[in-house]
Motif scaffolding. Structure first.
Motif, mmCIF file in Angstrom:
data_model
loop_
_atom_site.group_PDB
_atom_site.id
_atom_site.type_symbol
_atom_site.label_atom_id
_atom_site.label_comp_id
_atom_site.label_asym_id
_atom_site.label_seq_id
_atom_site.Cartn_x
_atom_site.Cartn_y
_atom_site.Cartn_z
ATOM 1 N N LEU A 9 81.533 98.099 80.561
ATOM 2 C CA LEU A 9 80.148 97.822 80.180
ATOM 3 C C LEU A 9 79.528 98.996 79.441
ATOM 4 O O LEU A 9 78.971 98.830 78.341
ATOM 5 N N VAL A 10 79.599 100.197 80.024
ATOM 6 C CA VAL A 10 78.930 101.341 79.401
ATOM 7 C C VAL A 10 79.632 101.765 78.121
ATOM 8 O O VAL A 10 78.995 102.313 77.208
ATOM 9 N N THR A 11 80.939 101.491 78.021
ATOM 10 C CA THR A 11 81.644 101.764 76.767
ATOM 11 C C THR A 11 81.137 100.847 75.667
ATOM 12 O O THR A 11 80.839 101.293 74.549
ATOM 13 N N ALA A 12 81.019 99.558 75.982
ATOM 14 C CA ALA A 12 80.521 98.595 74.996
ATOM 15 C C ALA A 12 79.080 98.908 74.596
ATOM 16 O O ALA A 12 78.692 98.714 73.438
ATOM 17 N N ALA A 13 78.290 99.420 75.550
ATOM 18 C CA ALA A 13 76.871 99.687 75.283
ATOM 19 C C ALA A 13 76.647 100.991 74.535
ATOM 20 O O ALA A 13 75.522 101.277 74.113
ATOM 21 N N LEU A 42 68.966 109.139 95.352
ATOM 22 C CA LEU A 42 70.003 109.460 96.324
ATOM 23 C C LEU A 42 69.806 108.753 97.651
ATOM 24 O O LEU A 42 70.690 108.812 98.516
ATOM 25 N N GLY A 43 68.686 108.069 97.834
ATOM 26 C CA GLY A 43 68.457 107.235 99.003
ATOM 27 C C GLY A 43 67.876 107.988 100.185
ATOM 28 O O GLY A 43 68.408 109.017 100.595
ATOM 29 N N GLU A 44 66.771 107.494 100.722
ATOM 30 C CA GLU A 44 66.220 108.053 101.954
ATOM 31 C C GLU A 44 67.110 107.595 103.115
ATOM 32 O O GLU A 44 67.395 106.406 103.245
ATOM 33 N N PRO A 45 67.580 108.517 103.945
ATOM 34 C CA PRO A 45 68.453 108.124 105.061
ATOM 35 C C PRO A 45 67.813 107.033 105.919
ATOM 36 O O PRO A 45 66.633 107.103 106.261
ATOM 37 N N GLY A 46 68.604 106.032 106.246
ATOM 38 C CA GLY A 46 68.115 104.849 106.948
ATOM 39 C C GLY A 46 68.035 103.655 106.021
ATOM 40 O O GLY A 46 68.160 102.509 106.448
ATOM 41 N N ASN A 47 67.854 103.924 104.735
ATOM 42 C CA ASN A 47 67.886 102.881 103.715
ATOM 43 C C ASN A 47 69.335 102.682 103.271
ATOM 44 O O ASN A 47 70.043 103.654 103.006
ATOM 45 N N LEU A 48 69.778 101.427 103.188
ATOM 46 C CA LEU A 48 71.158 101.140 102.810
ATOM 47 C C LEU A 48 71.261 100.357 101.504
ATOM 48 O O LEU A 48 72.335 99.891 101.143
ATOM 49 N N ALA A 49 70.136 100.244 100.779
ATOM 50 C CA ALA A 49 70.150 99.495 99.525
ATOM 51 C C ALA A 49 70.410 100.395 98.315
ATOM 52 O O ALA A 49 70.620 99.892 97.213
ATOM 53 N N TYR A 50 70.370 101.699 98.501
ATOM 54 C CA TYR A 50 70.603 102.624 97.389
ATOM 55 C C TYR A 50 72.002 102.395 96.805
ATOM 56 O O TYR A 50 72.888 101.830 97.452
ATOM 57 N N LEU A 51 72.208 102.869 95.582
ATOM 58 C CA LEU A 51 73.480 102.643 94.899
ATOM 59 C C LEU A 51 74.609 103.410 95.587
ATOM 60 O O LEU A 51 74.459 104.571 95.956
ATOM 61 N N ARG A 52 75.747 102.761 95.708
ATOM 62 C CA ARG A 52 76.920 103.432 96.265
ATOM 63 C C ARG A 52 77.347 104.583 95.349
ATOM 64 O O ARG A 52 77.321 104.453 94.116
ATOM 65 N N PRO A 53 77.767 105.696 95.920
ATOM 66 C CA PRO A 53 78.193 106.832 95.090
ATOM 67 C C PRO A 53 79.413 106.526 94.228
ATOM 68 O O PRO A 53 79.650 107.207 93.225
ATOM 69 N N ASN A 54 80.179 105.490 94.580
ATOM 70 C CA ASN A 54 81.358 105.115 93.783
ATOM 71 C C ASN A 54 80.984 104.784 92.344
ATOM 72 O O ASN A 54 81.750 105.057 91.417
ATOM 73 N N TYR A 55 79.811 104.193 92.155
ATOM 74 C CA TYR A 55 79.369 103.868 90.796
ATOM 75 C C TYR A 55 79.192 105.133 89.966
ATOM 76 O O TYR A 55 79.590 105.196 88.797
ATOM 77 N N SER A 56 78.563 106.145 90.576
ATOM 78 C CA SER A 56 78.298 107.371 89.823
ATOM 79 C C SER A 56 79.602 108.075 89.446
ATOM 80 O O SER A 56 79.682 108.721 88.395
ATOM 81 N N LYS A 57 80.644 107.949 90.269
ATOM 82 C CA LYS A 57 81.912 108.603 89.946
ATOM 83 C C LYS A 57 82.509 108.058 88.647
ATOM 84 O O LYS A 57 83.115 108.811 87.866
ATOM 85 N N VAL A 58 82.327 106.765 88.408
ATOM 86 C CA VAL A 58 82.819 106.188 87.154
ATOM 87 C C VAL A 58 82.172 106.889 85.968
ATOM 88 O O VAL A 58 82.855 107.296 85.001
ATOM 89 N N ILE A 59 80.857 107.065 86.028
ATOM 90 C CA ILE A 59 80.125 107.688 84.925
ATOM 91 C C ILE A 59 80.475 109.161 84.813
ATOM 92 O O ILE A 59 80.674 109.690 83.718
ATOM 93 N N VAL A 60 80.559 109.838 85.946
ATOM 94 C CA VAL A 60 80.930 111.262 85.953
ATOM 95 C C VAL A 60 82.301 111.472 85.311
ATOM 96 O O VAL A 60 82.479 112.355 84.457
ATOM 97 N N ASP A 61 83.280 110.663 85.700
ATOM 98 C CA ASP A 61 84.635 110.800 85.152
ATOM 99 C C ASP A 61 84.657 110.561 83.649
ATOM 100 O O ASP A 61 85.370 111.266 82.903
ATOM 101 N N MET A 62 83.888 109.585 83.191
ATOM 102 C CA MET A 62 83.850 109.293 81.761
ATOM 103 C C MET A 62 83.242 110.445 80.971
ATOM 104 O O MET A 62 83.707 110.786 79.874
ATOM 105 N N ILE A 63 82.192 111.056 81.523
ATOM 106 C CA ILE A 63 81.559 112.195 80.844
ATOM 107 C C ILE A 63 82.501 113.389 80.821
ATOM 108 O O ILE A 63 82.620 114.088 79.804
ATOM 109 N N ARG A 64 83.201 113.633 81.925
ATOM 110 C CA ARG A 64 84.163 114.739 81.965
ATOM 111 C C ARG A 64 85.282 114.534 80.945
ATOM 112 O O ARG A 64 85.741 115.489 80.301
ATOM 113 N N GLU A 65 85.729 113.304 80.787
ATOM 114 C CA GLU A 65 86.780 113.008 79.812
ATOM 115 C C GLU A 65 86.333 113.307 78.382
ATOM 116 O O GLU A 65 87.148 113.602 77.507
ATOM 117 N N LYS A 66 85.019 113.262 78.169
ATOM 118 C CA LYS A 66 84.460 113.554 76.846
ATOM 119 C C LYS A 66 84.070 115.022 76.723
ATOM 120 O O LYS A 66 83.411 115.411 75.747
#
Length: 379
Positions: free
Chosen positions: A27-31, A49-73
């Motif tokens: 998705l982010v490549t196409a965009a 980063l989510g207030e502790p007790g809240n479980l609706a925040y984004l999973r950190p796994n998503y951010s790793k995808v973006i981090v890895d792509m930026i590092r590759e560049k």
């Protein structure tokens, strides 16, 4: 802007060879994210980063995808957010990072560090002049965020009790404001003293540069002289034991929305930007809550764009076209309004009737941040 902005979208349907993380990368490549020059550039990834007790925040796994792509560049990515104005577990950098680690945001999971944008006590900010602002002349933005060469936002799209919904503009504008920046957005008046919290230590008088704090003769309790207070926010930034000073959350929601748009402009102007929104677990309130209620609509998917305004509009429209979940507070509101015409009431106004999210979007267009007209490309 006259032409439609491009917004890219992927569903949450998967196969054995094409999971959500792989779909996010496509998705982010196409965009267009990979077309940004990241070589030796610091890339701020703004995320809640989510207030502790809240479980609706984004999973950190998503951010790793973006981090890895930026590092590759060849880039130097870091995850960031600024300290909160309210008293929770993200009001200073140490507690904020503890909360981030507790929620899974650590280098072993994400592949990069978390840097709190406005420093230890929320005082490390930069005043960014804002041309054309209706409400703000200079925005107070976390220094680390403004030091970055490239700005990326990753947003959990959800409802919000003051702004209707929390989308890209809210994530950037409010989220990147330092503690005094957040006070400026929320309040048009001076802070006040909670007497039960005041220990009469008189430390506040030592840190106030304007002599705006006096003390009652009978018990030594602090008082604020409104005529001398400049609203700098120093007294509410945690420098005094028990934090007896509180801001007045007295700005109307419409003015708050305009200030958020203006702060967003201050953050993104003059550097490459890219934005991703996850319309998943659309809780009725902000991830700053220590809880998250049942989502108000079914999950939709992930959206990405170079245009933050178009992205917010696309996500809002998608939410309003989605099925309201049974048992949610949105369904409860429909039952409460039985017999009334709800045809012109979108799901966010239904849940938070005192808000008008369109004010923020319209003001962002006026400021030249983007375009409300968009076209969707599914990836």
């Amino acid at each position: 802007m006259s032409s439609k902005s491009k917004v890219y979208f992927t569903t949450l349907r998967t196969t054995g060879s094409n999971n959500i993380l792989k779909k996010l990368e496509k998705l982010v490549t196409a965009a267009g994210m990979t077309e940004i020059d990241f070589e030796n550039k610091f890339a701020a990834i703004k995320i809640h980063l989510g207030e502790p007790g809240n479980l609706a925040y984004l999973r950190p796994n998503y951010s790793k995808v973006i981090v890895d792509m930026i590092r590759e560049k060849g880039g130097k990515p870091f995850l960031t957010d600024c300290n909160t104005l309210y008293v929770g577990r993200r009001k200073d950098a140490l507690e904020h990072m503890d909360a981030a680690y507790e929620n899974g945001y650590n280098p072993f999971v994400t592949g990069c560090h978390v840097i709190i944008g406005d420093g230890l006590k929320g005082t490390d900010d930069i005043e960014v002049p804002l041309a054309g602002g209706e409400c703000v002349t200079s925005a107070k933005i976390g220094r680390a965020i403004m030091d970055a060469d490239v700005f990326i936002s990753m947003t959990h799209f959800k409802g919000h009790e003051n702004t209707g919904f929390g989308g890209v503009l809210k994530n950037i504008g409010m989220g990147c404001g330092s503690r005094r920046g957040k006070m400026e957005m929320h309040s048009n008046s001076k802070p006040f003293v909670k007497e039960k919290k005041c220990r009469s230590c008189k430390m506040c008088g030592k840190i106030c540069a304007f002599g705006a704090i006096s003390y009652r003769v009978e018990d030594g309790k602090a008082r604020i002289k409104d005529e001398l207070c400049v609203g700098c926010g120093t007294a509410v930034l945690g420098s005094v034991p028990l934090m007896p000073f509180r801001p007045k959350y007295d700005e109307s929601n419409d003015v708050l929305n305009k200030k958020i748009a203006e702060y967003t402009k201050a953050v993104v102007d003059g550097r490459p930007q890219f934005h991703i929104s996850f319309v998943i677990d659309v809780s009725p309130n902000c991830d700053c809550h220590v809880e998250n209620d049942l989502p108000i609509i079914q999950d939709v998917g992930i959206f990405a764009s170079l245009d933050p305004v178009a992205l917010d509009m696309a996500c809002a429209d998608a939410c309003n076209n989605a099925r309201i979940l049974r048992g949610s507070c949105a369904e409860e509101r429909i039952v409460e309004h039985e017999g009334h015409d709800l045809s012109n009431m979108d799901v966010f106004t239904l849940v938070h009737p005192d808000t008008n999210w369109k004010v923020c979007v319209d003001h962002a267009v006026k400021l030249g941040l983007g375009n409300k007209e968009y076209e969707i490309t599914e990836v």
